[in-house]
Write an enzyme that holds these catalytic residues in place. Structure first.
Site, PDB file in Angstrom:
ATOM      1  N   SER A 275       0.805  -1.222   0.000  1.00 37.22           N
ATOM      2  CA  SER A 275       0.000   0.000   0.000  1.00 37.22           C
ATOM      3  C   SER A 275       0.839   1.275   0.000  1.00 37.22           C
ATOM      4  O   SER A 275       0.469   2.247  -0.685  1.00 37.22           O
ATOM      5  CB  SER A 275      -0.978  -0.006   1.181  1.00 37.22           C
ATOM      6  OG  SER A 275      -0.316  -0.279   2.403  1.00 37.22           O
TER       7      SER A 275
ATOM      8  N   ASP B 227      -4.882  -1.191   8.326  1.00 40.55           N
ATOM      9  CA  ASP B 227      -4.735  -2.566   7.851  1.00 40.55           C
ATOM     10  C   ASP B 227      -3.902  -3.368   8.845  1.00 40.55           C
ATOM     11  O   ASP B 227      -2.757  -3.732   8.576  1.00 40.55           O
ATOM     12  CB  ASP B 227      -4.067  -2.537   6.460  1.00 40.55           C
ATOM     13  CG  ASP B 227      -3.818  -3.912   5.899  1.00 40.55           C
ATOM     14  OD1 ASP B 227      -4.528  -4.858   6.308  1.00 40.55           O
ATOM     15  OD2 ASP B 227      -2.913  -4.057   5.058  1.00 40.55           O
TER      16      ASP B 227
END
Length: 280
Positions: free
Chosen positions: A106, A170
């Site tokens: 990410s 996350d």
């Protein structure tokens, strides 16, 4: 704190999370205003799909490799943009392998979408992962890497001075109370920065996920889910992404992309887009 994302890089959960992340970034950077991005559990930044960790599980084979091999005809635009971002990162390493050899985490996807004036803070607590993340962005002044507890940084940085922000949460879900920690951190962040966009990934393994989704209902998130349908004991086979305050038309893109992705990942795979509210 033993989690290493290299074992799972490019798997079906990454596909769900990163297709959504790329689309969120595209829509949020369409406005000519500065954007703040925070990744609370950033990982190492980039991953070698041919390396030891990834090869031990082979999870990328039922994820990014299947999508990368899919015909481009009829491919949803959001999926095509995601695959282009993966390919662009892979090309940096001169890979000649069939399918991606290097996979962007990410932080790399965020970095590729940043414009001059945008701000990005990437947090990672695991010492080895944090060191790899710092090396990944060595000399890059557009990225601030912090070896820190992402929940504490989230609390400290809300609201951002830019007044526009995307927060990706996350966690590794290694500890029994992770759902409670996530919920507490998210509620607190929304109280401080109500107009921010928050994207929260979570595993779907047992009743804890259902209770978590129920507890999130007051925030009216758009919920994206992807389920491999195999239900093998001890193995992650379903996951979700809850997006609070998604930008306009994000839900349309996901309703087009996720069923297409599910069909390409294999028989028995299913996807759903549920909930949400109209964006302001």
């Amino acid at each position: 704190m033993n989690y290493r994302h290299g074992y799972h890089a490019g798997n079906f959960a990454d596909v769900l999370k990163h297709v959504a992340l790329c689309e969120l970034l595209r829509l949020l950077t369409a406005k000519d205003k500065r954007l703040f991005v925070l990744d609370t559990h950033a990982g190492a930044g980039g991953y070698d799909l041919g390396g030891d960790l990834a090869r031990r599980t082979g999870e990328a084979e039922v994820g990014i490799h299947r999508l990368a091999a899919a015909p481009r005809a009829g491919m949803p635009a959001a999926v095509a943009r995601y695959l282009a971002a993966v390919a662009a990162y892979d090309r940096k390493f001169g890979s000649a392998a069939e399918g991606p050899r290097r996979y962007p985490g990410s932080p790399r996807l965020v970095r590729a979408a940043l414009r001059p004036g945008d701000r990005f803070v990437a947090c990672e607590l695991h010492p080895a992962e944090a060191l790899a993340l710092k090396r990944e962005f060595a000399g890059d002044r557009a990225v601030e890497v912090r070896q820190a507890d992402g929940y504490k940084v989230l609390k400290a940085l809300m609201p951002p001075v830019e007044r526009r922000g995307l927060v990706l949460i996350d966690p590794p879900f290694e500890v029994p109370d992770e759902f409670e920690r996530v919920l507490r951190a998210l509620r607190q962040a929304v109280r401080r920065f109500a107009t921010g966009c928050y994207a929260l990934w979570y595993p779907i393994k047992d009743a804890a996920a259902a209770s978590f989704v129920e507890a999130l209902a007051a925030l009216e998130p758009l919920r994206l889910t992807l389920d491999l349908g195999d239900g093998e004991a001890g193995k992650l086979s379903a996951c979700g992404l809850a997006v609070v305050n998604p930008p306009w038309r994000f839900d349309e893109a996901m309703r087009e992309a996720l069923p297409w992705i599910a069909a390409r990942l294999g028989p028995g795979v299913s996807a759903a887009v549920e909930g949400g509210r109209a964006a302001s």
